[in-house]
Structures are given as C-alpha cells and as structure tokens.
Design an enzyme around this catalytic site. Sequence first.
Site, PDB file in Angstrom:
ATOM      1  N   GLU A 186       2.755 -52.622   5.659  1.00 40.19           N
ATOM      2  CA  GLU A 186       3.509 -53.408   6.779  1.00 40.19           C
ATOM      3  C   GLU A 186       5.030 -52.887   6.821  1.00 40.19           C
ATOM      4  OE1 GLU A 186       4.238 -57.305   5.304  1.00 40.19           O
ATOM      5  OE2 GLU A 186       5.608 -57.703   6.822  1.00 40.19           O
ATOM      6  N   ASP A 188       3.984 -57.532   2.282  1.00 45.06           N
ATOM      7  CA  ASP A 188       4.824 -58.436   1.454  1.00 45.06           C
ATOM      8  C   ASP A 188       4.109 -59.552   1.146  1.00 45.06           C
ATOM      9  OD1 ASP A 188       6.748 -56.466   1.841  1.00 45.06           O
ATOM     10  OD2 ASP A 188       7.706 -57.345   3.602  1.00 45.06           O
ATOM     11  N   ASP A 212       5.164 -62.468   1.490  1.00 43.19           N
ATOM     12  CA  ASP A 212       5.586 -63.779   2.039  1.00 43.19           C
ATOM     13  C   ASP A 212       4.914 -64.011   3.359  1.00 43.19           C
ATOM     14  OD1 ASP A 212       6.159 -61.717   4.137  1.00 43.19           O
ATOM     15  OD2 ASP A 212       8.226 -61.514   3.640  1.00 43.19           O
ATOM     16  N   ASP A 243       5.288 -63.840   6.576  1.00 43.87           N
ATOM     17  CA  ASP A 243       4.973 -62.688   7.758  1.00 43.87           C
ATOM     18  C   ASP A 243       3.976 -61.815   7.178  1.00 43.87           C
ATOM     19  OD1 ASP A 243       6.528 -63.482   9.676  1.00 43.87           O
ATOM     20  OD2 ASP A 243       8.086 -62.003   9.135  1.00 43.87           O
TER      21      ASP A 243
END
Length: 637
Positions: A427, A500, A502, A504
Amino acid sequence: MTATYTAKDITVLEGLDPVRKRPGMYIGGVGSSGLHHLVWEIVDNAVDEAMNGHATEIGVTLHKDGASITVTDNGRGIPVDKHPKFKKPALEIILTTLHAGGKFEGKNYATSGGLHGVGASVVNALCKQFVATIRKNGRRWQQKFKYGKAITRLGRGPTARGTGTDIFFCPDPKIFPKTEFDPQLIRERLEVISFLHKAVKVTFDDQVNKQKDVFEHKDGLADFQRKILSDRQAKPSHDAMFMFDKEDARTKLRIALILQWTESTDETIRSFVNGIPTTAGGTHENGLRSGVTKAIRNYIVTHKLTPKGITIAAEDIREGLTGVLSIFLTNPQFQGQTKERLNNQDMLAALDGAVRPSLEHWLNHNRTAAEAVIARIILAARAREASRAASAHITRKSATNNRLNLPGKLSDCTNPASTNSELFIVEGDSAGGSAKQGRDRQTQAILPLRGKVLNVEQASLAKVLENKELSDIVTALGCGLGKQFDISKLRYNRIILLMDADSDGHHITTLLLTFIFRHMRKLIEAHRIYLACPPLYRVDIGKVTHWAQDDEACDQIIKKHSKNGKADITRFKGLGEMMPKVLWQTTLNPKTRQMMRVEISDPLAADRVVGELMGKDPSPRFQFIMERAQEARDLDL
Ligand code: 1YM
C-alpha cells in the site's frame, strides 16, 4: 402413492448391532456431521410425510442440555398395528430392525436419497435414549428405547386428538465424542426445508439460546431466490423470475426451478436432490445448463439478435445466472466422497428437455426481461473477448521477455522463475520504497498500489479491467483472470499482501481479497495468497529489541522481559515509517517472518459472506477474514 402401508409390507429384518459396531457405514462418521445426520434422518421422515400430503407442520426442539432433540409432525403417525408374522407392533419393528419399512422396497416413498433414508432405526441404535410418541386411532401411544433396544412395550395411553409422530432422542456419548448439536446448522437446514417444501410450516425451538423461529415460505423457491440475492447483495438484471415446477405423472420426477440473471459475474445455482444439497452439482445441473444455453441461443437466432463481430459462448450465457434447482426422483445415485454429486445419467436429458422449451416460452412472453438478459449476455461476451485480448497481449509480451510491458511501478525480482519467488503488493509509494530497499532482490518483487482499488463485488469484468491498480496486478501476475485464468502462467510462487495494520490497510486487503476471490479464486485454492504481518510496535528493553503485532503481544513482551530494564515503546504509524532494514527483519525475511495463508473452508458460505460483507463497514469484514485466515509460520524456507 395410493397404496397405504401396513405392517405386512415389512419383509427384511436384521438387528441393529452392525450399526453400533460400524456407525460410519450408516451415517458417514461420528463427528459433527454424523451427529447432525441423526437430526436430518428423523426430520426427513417428517418431511416425507408432509410431501406425501399427510402433514403440514414439522417442529424441532433442541432441549436445554444441547444434546437431545425432539422432532414432531402432524402426519398419520407411524403405524402401531401388530405385524401378523412377527407378533410385534409395526412401530417397534421399524425402530429396532435395519432396512425394515416399506420405503426401502421403493414402493411407498419416492424420495429417500444418498446417505439419507437409512431409517429411524439407525438413529435409535446410536442413542442412549429414544422415545417415540404416536397420536393415532384416537389414542396416544408410546414406546421407549435404549441403544436401539426396546426398554418398554408399546403402551396405549389416554385418548388423543389428531394424529402425528413425536420422536425424542439423545445420542450416545460412547459413540459420539461430542454430543452437542449446533443450533445454527439446524436452523439453516430447517429454513432450506421450508423453502423447498412451501406447503410446510417448520418451527425451531432452540432452548439452549432461548430462541424460537418459524419458517414458512408460501412462495417457496422464489422466496429462496430473493433471500440468496439479498444475502449476496447481488442486483438482478430483470424483475421477473423464470419459475418452473412440474411432476411427471409417469416417472414421478419432480423438477422445481427458479432462474434469474444478475449483474454479478459468477454463476451460482444451488441444487438439491430430494431435499439434499448437491454442492458438487451433477447430471441434473449439467442438464439444466445445457437447456438454458440452447433456449437462449434459439431465442437470439429467432429474434435475429446475433451481435456482429463476436461469438457468444456458453459461459457468457451463464454469467451472472443465479437460481435454485430442486428435483425429486425415485432412485438417486450419488457420487463423490461425501455424496454431493448426482450421477443419474438420465437426468441430463430430463432436465435439458424440461428447461429448454419452458425457458424459451418464458422469454417470448416476458419481453422486457428477455431483452435485459440478452443485453447482459452480449456485454459478457464483449468483456470476455476484451479480457482475452488483454491476456494474449500480456502473454505475448512476456514471452519475448520484454519487461517494458510489466507495470512501470513494479520492481521485479531478478529471478521470478525461482520456486521461492514472491510478489509483495504494498500500500502506497513510501511503504513501497522501504520494501523495495529492504527486500531480497533475487526473489522478491514489489508492486506498490497508488490509486484506489475498485470494489469488484458489483462491477462488471469490463469495469474491473479499466481499474489501473487491478489491471496492474493482473499484468504483474501474468495469468489473466476470470474464465481465461491460467495458473500455469503465474509469474511468482507466492503473492503476499502487505498493508498497514490500520483500518485503511484492512480495507485495501479486503478489496484485494474480494477481487482475487471473484476473479482469480484458483490462487486461493492453490494456497498462493498470503497476508504479511508487519509489527505495530517496537519494544526496546535493555539491549534487546522486540517486535509486537498488536497490543496484546506488546503487553506480553513487557511482562516477560521487564526484569531486564525499562521498556521503550515505539508505535509505527505506517509501513512507510519503517526503515528498510527493519522491514526486512520483521516482515520480509522468509526465515523469521510470520504470514497468514488465505484459505476458503466452505466455498458456498464464502460466496455468501463476501457478498454480504462487501459494502458495509470495513473493519468487521477484515476481522472476519483474519479470524478465518489460516496462520502459517513460514520458517521452513
Ligand atoms: C418425527 C418423525 O417419522 N413421521 C412419520 C413416519 C411414518 C409415517 C407417518 C407413515 C407412513 C406410512 C403410513 C406409509 C413412517 N412410516 C414408516 C413405515 N416423523 C415421522 N409419519 N403411515 C404412517 O409409508 O405408508 C416409516 S416412517 F415404515 F411404516 F413405512
């Protein structure tokens, strides 16, 4: 179906010892599936009674202990008259002998199939408690059993209104290692029964969870179809459904069918034989497919709708086709390890012959739907040709080893042909940069994603190909997609999603997995897809550095090593923040990293869940995937 059963119809008698000796032979095993088989067996008898027009209600109660069940129907009641030769009540003979009962001579019932229909006596043999209560001839009758043997005589109780059968049973823990039933499994099965037999009201009283359900679907398969579409959030291409429900008076074959085209790209036909799911298809499904293909082709030709410059393939006709096929036949033959494929050869012609003319007739009388269907099919054909052209282009270029045709942002490895080669899909550019510097150049390729990844759940193949990020992935992998997918052309051994930790990152992972699941499912089936597990925390204690993937791991490290000094904790905001060397140490190095391998444990459930979950909040979706991704320590390299 007019002949009624009497005790003299019972001919073969054999004790139940073989069942207790080798339960697997009769119910397929003693695990959860075998345990639930007992329920299906008793419920099937009640369903048979309903199908023959004698019962309208079936009730299932899961008792508080979670390990005993009562099944009830309001049919005629199992016969209680004395057998002239054996001088015992029919009920006792039916429940204590193998293969006793008119249904096994194939004259009274037309419907028992597969592992089903082995009879209530098999259930009795495998239970530590079994009680049959019959309402019949104005009386209540009861007999109790243990391990398949009668422990009381058939007793005639007080007067009773109406007729029916209640069976209480409690499986023997000496046979089944685990005797708790799964309420959800039972609930789902009962709902399917109510869809397949619209005249029947099915209730489920789950006393473990204090939950009662009533399943009654007056619209039968049409209700089933609506539920499948809403579960999958699939959009129908037309409103009218094609429905078919006929029984052949001579052969007794009953075919019930519902079909509807949707905007999603895959084909999902749920098929059942005598109420039993045939998840691996078989002759009935193949006959249906061929009937559909012929009907559509004929319609296109007679209405001169043939598009110029493209040929319509059978797969175009079936793209997005959804529906339910339920057939009932006298002598079903099943194939495959778990008997989930129908093998009766005559079903090919029977289905083809029934479906083709009726679907053509329906198309001719539902012009709006027909137009939508044909437009959808032509679009599918165009998309297929476009994707084939794209794949051919990729293959041609990679054959000449012209690296320019790989996506510009791909940092390829020097040796993709290695059996250890890997593609990391990463990403963002900064994380891509770290990964590029930290990797093993020989075997690890990096593809950073820049733009948004399309949610493919509702998108056509043409739209999928237009999305730059997705088409770059397709190009980098080299094996095409959809029906052109060819795993032998895959350019890397493993594909690893590195995002990541998280929300997103989770969202992107979910979108990518949806794309792979819908268009390159074989990659998952071939165990080629992995999720990388980058750390979220760096914990320095004394001179030692530890890495933790989540809060829990972080706490554990602190607890375990606190005697060595004060803990210094760093939380990474994203992969881009990580030094290339650190990324290598923690996430990329095959000798030390951890990864999760993505697996599909139940394809139909996965299909439903992907449909259900896409479009809602991303975090539960990711959680769902994580819970089901198989953890694989990758240390054997
Ligand atoms: C809760 C389970 O078993 N109901 C049930 C079973 C039978 C009958 C009615 C029945 C069938 C016939 C005649 C017939 C069974 N009969 C047999 C056997 N519910 C449940 N309800 N009268 C009653 O087939 O002609 C086996 S099951 F052996 F008698 F045919």
